[in-house]
Design a protein around this motif. Sequence first.
Motif, short mmCIF file in Angstrom:
data_model
loop_
_atom_site.label_atom_id
_atom_site.label_comp_id
_atom_site.label_asym_id
_atom_site.label_seq_id
_atom_site.Cartn_x
_atom_site.Cartn_y
_atom_site.Cartn_z
N THR A 1 4.32 2.26 -0.64
CA THR A 1 5.66 1.64 -1.40
C THR A 1 6.25 0.61 -0.41
OG1 THR A 1 5.88 3.72 -2.83
CG2 THR A 1 7.48 1.96 -2.26
N ASN A 2 6.52 1.10 0.76
CA ASN A 2 7.18 0.12 1.80
C ASN A 2 6.51 -1.05 2.13
OD1 ASN A 2 9.18 1.89 2.13
ND2 ASN A 2 8.27 2.86 3.94
N ALA A 3 5.07 -0.98 2.07
CA ALA A 3 4.10 -2.25 2.53
C ALA A 3 4.18 -3.23 1.24
CB ALA A 3 2.81 -1.79 2.64
N LEU A 4 4.29 -2.49 0.02
CA LEU A 4 4.20 -3.21 -1.26
C LEU A 4 5.81 -4.02 -1.18
CD1 LEU A 4 2.76 -0.95 -3.72
CD2 LEU A 4 1.61 -3.33 -3.03
N LYS A 5 6.89 -3.51 -0.92
CA LYS A 5 7.99 -4.22 -0.85
C LYS A 5 8.16 -5.14 0.15
CE LYS A 5 10.74 0.23 -1.89
NZ LYS A 5 11.69 1.07 -1.70
N GLU A 6 7.19 -5.26 1.27
CA GLU A 6 7.36 -6.02 2.22
C GLU A 6 6.39 -7.50 1.67
OE1 GLU A 6 7.15 -5.55 6.40
OE2 GLU A 6 7.15 -3.20 6.28
N LEU A 7 5.40 -7.08 1.00
CA LEU A 7 4.54 -8.16 0.53
C LEU A 7 4.69 -8.77 -0.54
CD1 LEU A 7 1.18 -6.05 1.51
CD2 LEU A 7 2.06 -8.05 2.89
N LEU A 8 5.34 -8.29 -1.65
CA LEU A 8 5.60 -8.66 -2.97
C LEU A 8 6.33 -10.07 -3.01
CD1 LEU A 8 5.88 -5.54 -5.22
CD2 LEU A 8 4.08 -7.49 -5.41
N PRO A 9 7.35 -10.19 -2.38
CA PRO A 9 8.29 -11.28 -2.23
C PRO A 9 7.21 -12.67 -1.82
CG PRO A 9 9.44 -9.70 -1.16
CD PRO A 9 8.17 -9.16 -1.47
N HIS A 10 6.36 -12.35 -0.79
CA HIS A 10 5.67 -13.36 -0.27
C HIS A 10 4.62 -13.46 -1.51
CE1 HIS A 10 2.41 -14.73 3.10
NE2 HIS A 10 2.64 -15.78 2.11
N ALA A 11 4.04 -12.56 -1.97
CA ALA A 11 3.13 -12.81 -2.92
C ALA A 11 3.65 -13.50 -4.29
CB ALA A 11 2.43 -11.35 -3.73
N ALA A 12 4.76 -13.34 -4.56
CA ALA A 12 5.42 -13.99 -5.88
C ALA A 12 5.62 -15.49 -5.44
CB ALA A 12 6.76 -13.33 -6.31
#
Length: 271
Positions: free
Chosen positions: A117-128
């Motif tokens: 969950t923490n990794a997704l929170k870090e990566l999702l802004p960049h992915a978007a």
Amino acid sequence: MAVRISMNELTTYRWSFEEDVQHYADAGLDAIAVWRQKLSDFGEEKGVELIAECGLAVSSLLWAGGFTGSDGRSYSESVEDGHEAIRLAALLHAPCLVLYSGPRAGHTHNHARRLLTNALKELLPHAAEAGVCLALEPVHKECAAQWTFLTDIGETVSLLENFEHAHLKLAFDTYYFGTDDAAMKRLQQWAPHLGIVHLADARHVPDGEQDRCPLGAGIVPLQRIVATLVAAGYDGYFDVKLMGQEIETVDYRDLVQQSRATVTQLCQLAQ
């Protein structure tokens, strides 16, 4: 529905990146699922140019993840690699990047989930920002030991729904869950979450090995699966992902042609 067929580079394991691209294009495929290792061996910039020259799209990039520290990298190193993979996916104009969480690796299930969950929170802004969806892939429990603690599609979908993020999707592999009656009953419900569908067949349920077989030669109800997804409005790629001892004994050119013909027929029957 326009048929969108992708071939996964893991399917033609022995071919080089250049051979994959050229043979897939020659076979009339729409897209390629790029394996990072093959692309790295060939060269990123050259690879992007070759794909464009051959007229292929990129359906997805494999893979990033391992956030539980199972593969010798720290959490921070795995997240940094995730950012690098997002950059590469954007360079390739790939709509999604496949993610594996990493197995529990000695953690409690809750802590492993917290790391993901923490990794997704870090990566999702960049992915978007890059226009890339992160496609989280659950794996059948018999095959998951080195890859992920997510062995239940329902749990994975619940995680996606908790995020409610347009750039977080599900990668669905018919080899892992196509013979699971409970999963099949909910497939239409899960269709809106799908970022990529990996098509594979098998002669028996997963038992720890990747014993896949050519499409249509096994027990996976591919026609039912494709028809269900098409009816539910899925308009993404059907990516042929075949591995195992039987696949290694066939002629790759024949396999690519047979796969394309089978998926085309499945999609025509579904309409």
